[in-house]
Design a protein around this motif. Structure first.
Motif, PDB file in Angstrom:
ATOM      1  N   ASP A  45     -28.927  -5.204  25.156  1.00 51.88           N
ATOM      2  CA  ASP A  45     -27.750  -5.210  26.019  1.00 51.88           C
ATOM      3  C   ASP A  45     -27.353  -3.766  26.305  1.00 51.88           C
ATOM      4  O   ASP A  45     -28.112  -2.841  26.014  1.00 51.88           O
ATOM      5  N   LEU A  46     -26.178  -3.588  26.842  1.00 50.69           N
ATOM      6  CA  LEU A  46     -25.730  -2.256  27.267  1.00 50.69           C
ATOM      7  C   LEU A  46     -24.945  -1.494  26.205  1.00 50.69           C
ATOM      8  O   LEU A  46     -24.378  -0.431  26.506  1.00 50.69           O
ATOM      9  N   THR A  47     -24.930  -1.980  24.984  1.00 51.49           N
ATOM     10  CA  THR A  47     -24.127  -1.359  23.926  1.00 51.49           C
ATOM     11  C   THR A  47     -24.395   0.139  23.764  1.00 51.49           C
ATOM     12  O   THR A  47     -23.440   0.928  23.707  1.00 51.49           O
ATOM     13  N   PRO A  48     -25.655   0.592  23.686  1.00 50.01           N
ATOM     14  CA  PRO A  48     -25.862   2.046  23.529  1.00 50.01           C
ATOM     15  C   PRO A  48     -25.358   2.860  24.718  1.00 50.01           C
ATOM     16  O   PRO A  48     -24.902   3.993  24.561  1.00 50.01           O
ATOM     17  N   ILE A  49     -25.409   2.274  25.897  1.00 47.23           N
ATOM     18  CA  ILE A  49     -24.936   2.970  27.097  1.00 47.23           C
ATOM     19  C   ILE A  49     -23.417   3.080  27.066  1.00 47.23           C
ATOM     20  O   ILE A  49     -22.855   4.162  27.268  1.00 47.23           O
ATOM     21  N   ASP A  50     -22.749   1.967  26.780  1.00 50.42           N
ATOM     22  CA  ASP A  50     -21.280   1.987  26.688  1.00 50.42           C
ATOM     23  C   ASP A  50     -20.806   2.958  25.610  1.00 50.42           C
ATOM     24  O   ASP A  50     -19.840   3.694  25.806  1.00 50.42           O
ATOM     25  N   ALA A  51     -21.485   2.966  24.462  1.00 48.61           N
ATOM     26  CA  ALA A  51     -21.100   3.869  23.368  1.00 48.61           C
ATOM     27  C   ALA A  51     -21.264   5.332  23.776  1.00 48.61           C
ATOM     28  O   ALA A  51     -20.430   6.178  23.424  1.00 48.61           O
ATOM     29  N   ALA A  52     -22.307   5.615  24.530  1.00 49.49           N
ATOM     30  CA  ALA A  52     -22.532   6.995  24.984  1.00 49.49           C
ATOM     31  C   ALA A  52     -21.402   7.474  25.886  1.00 49.49           C
ATOM     32  O   ALA A  52     -20.923   8.610  25.748  1.00 49.49           O
TER      33      ALA A  52
ATOM     34  N   ILE B 203     -25.430  11.875  29.412  1.00 48.72           N
ATOM     35  CA  ILE B 203     -26.207  12.180  30.618  1.00 48.72           C
ATOM     36  C   ILE B 203     -27.452  11.294  30.660  1.00 48.72           C
ATOM     37  O   ILE B 203     -27.787  10.729  31.711  1.00 48.72           O
ATOM     38  N   ALA B 204     -28.116  11.124  29.527  1.00 47.37           N
ATOM     39  CA  ALA B 204     -29.284  10.233  29.474  1.00 47.37           C
ATOM     40  C   ALA B 204     -28.879   8.802  29.822  1.00 47.37           C
ATOM     41  O   ALA B 204     -29.570   8.110  30.581  1.00 47.37           O
ATOM     42  N   ALA B 205     -27.750   8.351  29.283  1.00 45.34           N
ATOM     43  CA  ALA B 205     -27.272   6.999  29.574  1.00 45.34           C
ATOM     44  C   ALA B 205     -26.940   6.843  31.052  1.00 45.34           C
ATOM     45  O   ALA B 205     -27.219   5.796  31.658  1.00 45.34           O
TER      46      ALA B 205
END
Length: 129
Positions: free
Chosen positions: A26-33, A52-54
């Protein structure tokens, strides 16, 4: 000292974050970033690199990927199949704008070419709409 370059994935923090993304469904790592750089307080270089990577992942989800998108992201997009989300895109844009407006955290600690770094960031912002 870790590796650092002007590109979105030219640093150890962004590359290490890709491992977290690879295992996510899911998008959890993106949201956390994004949360790490848009909350209260000053974001650090590592958090900025990851955000920036996210944001690059979000641009790819939106159909405007980086030309040399890492294979890990291509694979994750194929397996997770995230859909474009205007709210996610706005969070990505806000995170990148905050990093840019803080003078790129003094261009990520004084390493590299600031003009090249700002060029990459401006391209990312354009791709985020």
């Amino acid at each position: 000292m870790g590796a650092w370059g002007a590109g979105s994935f030219d640093n150890d923090d962004a590359v290490d974050w890709l491992a977290d993304l690879e295992h996510a469904r899911d998008l959890t790592p993106i949201d956390a970033a994004f949360a790490a750089v848009t909350g209260e307080g000053e974001a650090g270089e590592a958090d900025a690199s990851v955000a920036i990577a996210a944001a690059e992942v979000v641009a790819a989800i939106d159909g405007r990927p980086l030309a040399d998108l890492p294979g890990e992201i291509v694979d994750w997009l194929a397996s997770a199949r995230p859909r474009p989300d205007p709210g996610l895109t706005e969070r990505a844009r806000a995170a990148v704008q905050r990093i840019r407006s803080s003078a790129g955290l003094k261009v990520m600690g004084g390493e590299g070419d600031s003009a090249e770094w700002f060029g990459h960031i401006d391209d990312l912002l354009r791709r985020l709409g």
